[in-house]
Design an enzyme around this catalytic site. Structure first.
Site, PDB file in Angstrom:
ATOM      1  CD  GLU A   1      -2.111   7.112   3.433  1.00  0.00           C
ATOM      2  OE1 GLU A   1      -2.333   5.937   3.719  1.00  0.00           O
ATOM      3  OE2 GLU A   1      -2.277   7.582   2.301  1.00  0.00           O
TER       4      GLU A   1
ATOM      5  CD  GLU B   1       3.302   5.610   0.953  1.00  0.00           C
ATOM      6  OE1 GLU B   1       2.425   5.122   0.225  1.00  0.00           O
ATOM      7  OE2 GLU B   1       3.188   5.717   2.186  1.00  0.00           O
TER       8      GLU B   1
HETATM    9  C1  GAL Z   1      -0.363   4.701   0.773  1.00  0.00           C
HETATM   10  C2  GAL Z   1      -0.070   4.284   2.189  1.00  0.00           C
HETATM   11  C3  GAL Z   1       0.660   2.987   2.251  1.00  0.00           C
HETATM   12  C4  GAL Z   1       0.000   1.983   1.359  1.00  0.00           C
HETATM   13  C5  GAL Z   1      -0.056   2.502  -0.039  1.00  0.00           C
HETATM   14  C6  GAL Z   1      -0.790   1.587  -0.968  1.00  0.00           C
HETATM   15  O1  GAL Z   1      -1.365   5.619   0.723  1.00  0.00           O
HETATM   16  O2  GAL Z   1       0.663   5.262   2.864  1.00  0.00           O
HETATM   17  O3  GAL Z   1       0.691   2.540   3.568  1.00  0.00           O
HETATM   18  O4  GAL Z   1      -1.292   1.780   1.792  1.00  0.00           O
HETATM   19  O5  GAL Z   1      -0.779   3.692  -0.050  1.00  0.00           O
HETATM   20  O6  GAL Z   1      -0.229   0.353  -1.076  1.00  0.00           O
END
Ligand code: GAL
Length: 990
Positions: free
Chosen positions: A470, A540
């Protein structure tokens, strides 16, 4: 001793490092082969390496201006702290959790120096997309000074030494014996210094000044507790005359006529010209080669090798032994090739699916500092949960984690210590990043890429490099990509590229995409065209905050269906929370943070102490290596989801609930499916219970174990028949209600046993974290305020009909409850009809309250927490437990503990029983030690106080989804409030 302190480097945008040695591979040198090769080696057990971790002197400066220009270590009132450690966990400052904002005013490249931190202006986090301003009080760029001594004898003082800091947040000014040695930043990167010019025989005094923030902190805006201190080990390494300074291996895989060969070359840098001997040893192979390092560099070619390849499924490693006249390094190396082939991601020439998780180095008692045992536990937990991939979110992990992943077999996506989330500008999803697009920051970006690749280049487990998290897209990310590709043949991952015109590097990557979007990428028809011509990773997905995540299986259906879908990494491995000596856990906002993101850090599949939550069980099940499906009759399909392991490596045991057992040896090849005829070999009719306790459905449970270890890898249950309705005899009408029972407008009460709870009809649920959408929506709250008006109570012979109206701010329902006296008890039929409102109904259930002495629970239903979109990890069976076992210990209490597919539940106080039995369809069950209203007011685990026994039977409850940061519950697990619903159950007691 006196030290003139440097007050410039940490806040000078032009300084990234002073006297820091060039990045190199992480390894431990030994004096000779005999020392280097013992079978079981402890982490730093080498006569050439001293681990300086332990108790250090420490002085905290809450006002950095009070840090003297000249520090006299004799006059400082030192405290003692543990190194490694984070000072927020050692009594200084306090834990501070914030997700995507900077803790300091966004004003790059300036960071707070000695004065108070003024108003903190953040680009993100404000209402309605406007910038956000906070006004912290008493905040400074705190400093911590560490001190310790070590002794060198005459011999030691005559040879060189390098000191290695494996992790310091945020930066380090190092001093030795009164002199400044150097400066380094990059918290999760190794910083090394040559201390020879300052060392001496006798006692040496080491002083490290650590600042809360430095210019580099602009690149460390990760979603985590923002900690400080020397949080990884500190090593003092002796430099021998022909010492090995750096090692890299280059392997080339060749596959000809299905014979695989590797070519291997070892690149070495020595501290002086010398000969070097390289031995590759293992699995019956021994290859030796020598070279002379002119000008300190040598390349040793080991030629063509016939080796066992390394994969996460088959972690074969070899000893690579490097010897010079004064030093020996033994590294465990493997042979693997990871590459992109069109739309496929291949390991050793075969497509693999990454069953991944995001892993932070985090401990509830020590912040960023993890002990080797804790790191080991995390890797073993991955293995026991069928997780084969770790993305090291969002920085290079402790090097030990990678050694274990090599050894135990886990793929790693190794990520640079880089996130500039707070510098993203524009509407969500923000495209522009003020720093990633600013070439003045390029050197800092490259520094982090270089230190990532150089430190970890020996690690076989690394199958992709990741440029960070990010930080948006832009020229500096492109520069990092160029650097990484020039040094390594491994593919490069960076999700942030999706926010730039490039859209992707070697693989496409997104986070929290919907199943539909993932499918469209799989089909090659994504509107983001650059995702259509390369492999795609969900770096993710399945945000595991609170109860959940729901709906993981829906992703995997797509991932297995398309070659281009590489898999994904669940967010995330463990909850971040702070454990206090009295057993309390706290999260964002509990430490007086002037801004914070609450419990958004509590989003792991493991609780902070690594106890698995339901999320872990869901993931383990979804990532199982063999998947079994019923085709009909005695035929079952087995899908081998592995890439390298034959089905023969597993044993499958089928057990039917009405008796019958079969063992299956299946030879299904990796990545294939095959059908098998499975008939019970022995059939001992199993007791199905009688009357109301009869088991009314037919199921087969398949337990899969590894043949070599006997370890269970999965258990799945296949339903062979729907639940049969309760027999007519039990439901034969009676003319009067049994004694002790009373039906009023409130519902059914049984004297001395149970009564309707305060809100007998439950249409809402205590909001889960996944019910709170990132967009700010809180759909559960619409059902919190309920007014119930009893419209009529009509009594007949052995019957009563209660009609009530349920009025919510946006909805109105009519509920008709019919109570009928029958042979086995009281038959209850509740019918719900919507008069006004639209959207989804969270659930439809009825709640009874018993006093707390009714503590024993027995039920036939799913044997663990289960919801519509996360139930396959459980099996329907008979369960006996206590009320406390029926909810989950979430760090922030919320709806939990639902049990799907229940045929009956019996609650008992040891003397009397009350039973609720499903009539024609199974119900969903909840038994809680508190009411839902009470639950809604709880903020922490320790708020959970028992006020009774609350038994809820439900026609349904909507699924969980992962809406806390991602898609909400999918439509197939939702219930439209405008449909009519019915719930039928029988109440009996004895
Ligand atoms: C994503 C980010 C993570 C964490 C997650 C939410 O956007 O890359 O580090 O913040 O969201 O828990």
């Amino acid at each position: 001793m006196r030290y003139v302190l440097d007050r410039a480097a940490y806040c000078d945008a032009g300084v990234i490092a002073e006297n820091r040695l060039p990045a190199r591979s992480y390894f431990i040198p030994y004096p000779d082969r005999a020392e280097a090769v013992p079978a079981a080696r402890r982490r730093y057990e080498s006569p050439l390496v001293r681990c300086l971790s332990g108790e250090w002197d420490f002085r905290f400066y809450p006002r950095p201006a009070e840090l003297p220009d000249v520090l006299d270590t004799e006059t400082v009132a030192w405290d003692r702290v543990a190194v490694p450690g984070c000072w927020q966990f050692q009594g200084y400052d306090r834990p501070f959790y914030v997700d995507e904002r900077y803790q300091f005013p966004f004003d790059p490249p300036r960071i707070p120096e000695e004065g108070p931190v003024g108003p903190v202006f953040s680009l993100i986090g404000g209402e309605g997309g406007r910038p956000h301003v906070a006004h912290p009080v008493g905040e400074y760029n705190f400093a911590g000074v560490y001190r310790r001594t070590f002794d060198l004898d005459e011999r030691e003082a005559s040879v060189g030494h390098v000191i290695s800091f494996l992790g310091v947040a945020s930066c380090l000014d190092l001093y030795l014996n009164g002199r400044h040695v150097g400066y380094a930043e990059g918290s999760h990167n190794t910083a090394e210094f040559d201390i020879a010019p300052c060392q001496r025989a006798g006692t040496n005094e080491l002083v490290a000044v650590v600042r809360r923030w430095c210019t580099g902190s602009y690149l460390e805006c990760q979603d985590m507790f923002r900690n400080n201190g020397i949080f990884r080990d500190v090593l003092l390494r002796e430099v021998t005359p022909s010492g090995i300074w750096d090692v890299g291996v280059r392997t080339r895989r060749e596959e000809r006529a299905s014979r695989v060969r590797y070519h291997m070359a070892v690149d070495l840098r020595l501290v002086a010209e010398s000969t070097v001997r390289v031995t590759l040893l293992g699995h019956g192979l021994e290859r030796v080669a020598e070279a002379h390092a002119d000008g300190c560099r040598a390349t040793v070619d080991l030629g063509e090798l016939d080796v066992l390849e390394w994969t996460a499924e088959t972690p074969h490693l070899y000893d690579l032994i490097l010897e010079t006249p004064t030093e020996c390094v033994r590294e465990r190396v493997g042979f693997r090739e990871a590459r992109v082939d069109g739309r496929r991601f291949l390991v050793n020439g075969r497509p693999v699916k990454l069953h991944g998780v995001n892993h932070h180095d985090t401990s509830p008692t020590a912040g960023y500092a993890m002990t080797p045992a804790e790191i080991e536990r995390d890797v073993l937990l991955c293995k026991s949960h069928n997780i084969d991939t770790i993305r090291t979110s969002h920085y290079p992990p402790d090097p030990y984690l990678l050694e274990l992943c090599d050894e135990l077999g886990v793929y790693v996506i190794d990520e640079a210590d880089l996130e500039t989330h707070g510098a993203l500008v524009g509407k969500f999803p923000a495209r522009q990043n003020r720093l990633t697009n600013d070439a003045r920051w390029e050197a800092r970006y490259l520094d982090r890429a270089e230190r990532l690749v150089e430190r970890d280049k020996l690690r076989t487990c690394v199958i992709m490099w990741s440029l960070g998290n990010e930080a948006g897209g832009g020229c500096n990310a492109d520069a990092m990509y160029g650097l990484v590709r020039s040094r390594s043949s491994l593919p490069v991952h960076y999700e942030g590229a999706i926010h730039s015109l490039r859209r992707a590097y070697d693989v496409g990557s997104e986070m929290y995409s919907t199943v539909e979007r993932v499918r469209s990428v799989g089909e090659g028809r994504s509107t983001t065209r650059r995702l259509n011509d390369r492999p795609y990773l969900l770096c993710e997905y399945a945000h595991a905050m609170g109860v959940g995540p729901g709906g993981i299986e829906d992703y995997w259906r797509q991932i297995y269906a398309f070659d281009s879908l590489m898999g994904g990494c669940v967010w995330e491995m463990a909850d971040h929370a702070v454990l206090h000596p009295d057993g309390r856990y706290t999260y964002g906002g509990d430490h007086g943070e002037w801004e914070h993101d609450g419990n958004f850090c509590v989003d792991g599949i493991l609780y902070p102490d690594r106890t698995p939550s339901t999320g872990a069980r869901v993931v383990r099940h979804c990532y199982r290596p063999l998947r079994v499906r019923h085709l009909g009759g005695d035929f079952f399909m087995v899908h081998n989801a592995t890439s390298f392991t034959s089905g023969e490596a597993f044993s499958l045991r089928f057990e039917w609930n009405d008796g019958g057992v079969a063992e299956l040896s299946c030879d299904v090849a990796p990545l294939r499916q095959q059908s098998y005829l499975v008939r019970p070999t022995s059939s001992v009719a199993r007791e199905l219970g009688e009357g109301l306790r009869r088991d009314r459905s037919r199921r087969v449970t398949v337990t899969v174990r590894r043949r070599d270890t006997g370890e269970e890898v999965s258990r799945e249950q296949i339903r062979l028949s729907e639940m049969a309705p309760l027999g007519d005899v039990l439901l034969a009408r009676d003319a009067a209600f049994p004694e002790g029972c009373e039906v009023t407008g409130e519902g059914l009460a049984v004297a001395g046993v149970m009564a309707p709870a305060a809100t007998p009809v439950l249409l809402c649920r205590a909001e889960t974290d996944n019910d709170r959408y990132l967009s700010g929506g809180r759909p559960m709250e619409r059902f919190y305020d309920c007014r119930r008006e009893v419209l009529s109570v009509v009594e007949g012979e052995g019957t009563a009909v209660v009609t009530s109206r349920l009025v919510f701010p946006h909805h109105r329902f009519v509920c008709e409850d019919t109570y009928e006296a029958v042979a086995a008890g009281v038959l209850v039929t509740s019918r719900l009809h919507c008069e006004r409102g639209r959207g989804d109904l969270p659930r439809f259930g009825v709640c009874y309250r018993l006093d707390a002495s009714w503590d024993k629970v027995e039920y036939l239903g799913r044997n663990g927490e289960s919801y519509q979109d996360m139930c396959e990890q459980t099996q329907v069976e008979r369960v006996s437990c206590r009320v406390a076992d029926m909810t989950e210990p979430n760090i922030r209490p919320q709806e939990s503990g639902n049990r799907m597919d229940c045929q009956y539940v019996i609650v008992s106080n040891g003397e009397k029983n009350v039973q609720l039995t499903a009539v024609d369809r199974p119900f969903e069950l909840a038994v809680k030690p508190y009411s839902d209203e009470e639950l809604r007011g709880m903020r922490h685990r320790e708020d959970e106080a028992r006020s009774g026994t609350y038994v809820t039977v439900q026609a349904f409850q909507m699924g969980i989804g992962s809406g806390s940061c991602g898609p909400a519950t999918r439509p197939e697990y939702r219930f439209d409030c405008r449909r009519d619903y019915e719930l039928r159950y029988l109440v009996s007691w004895e």
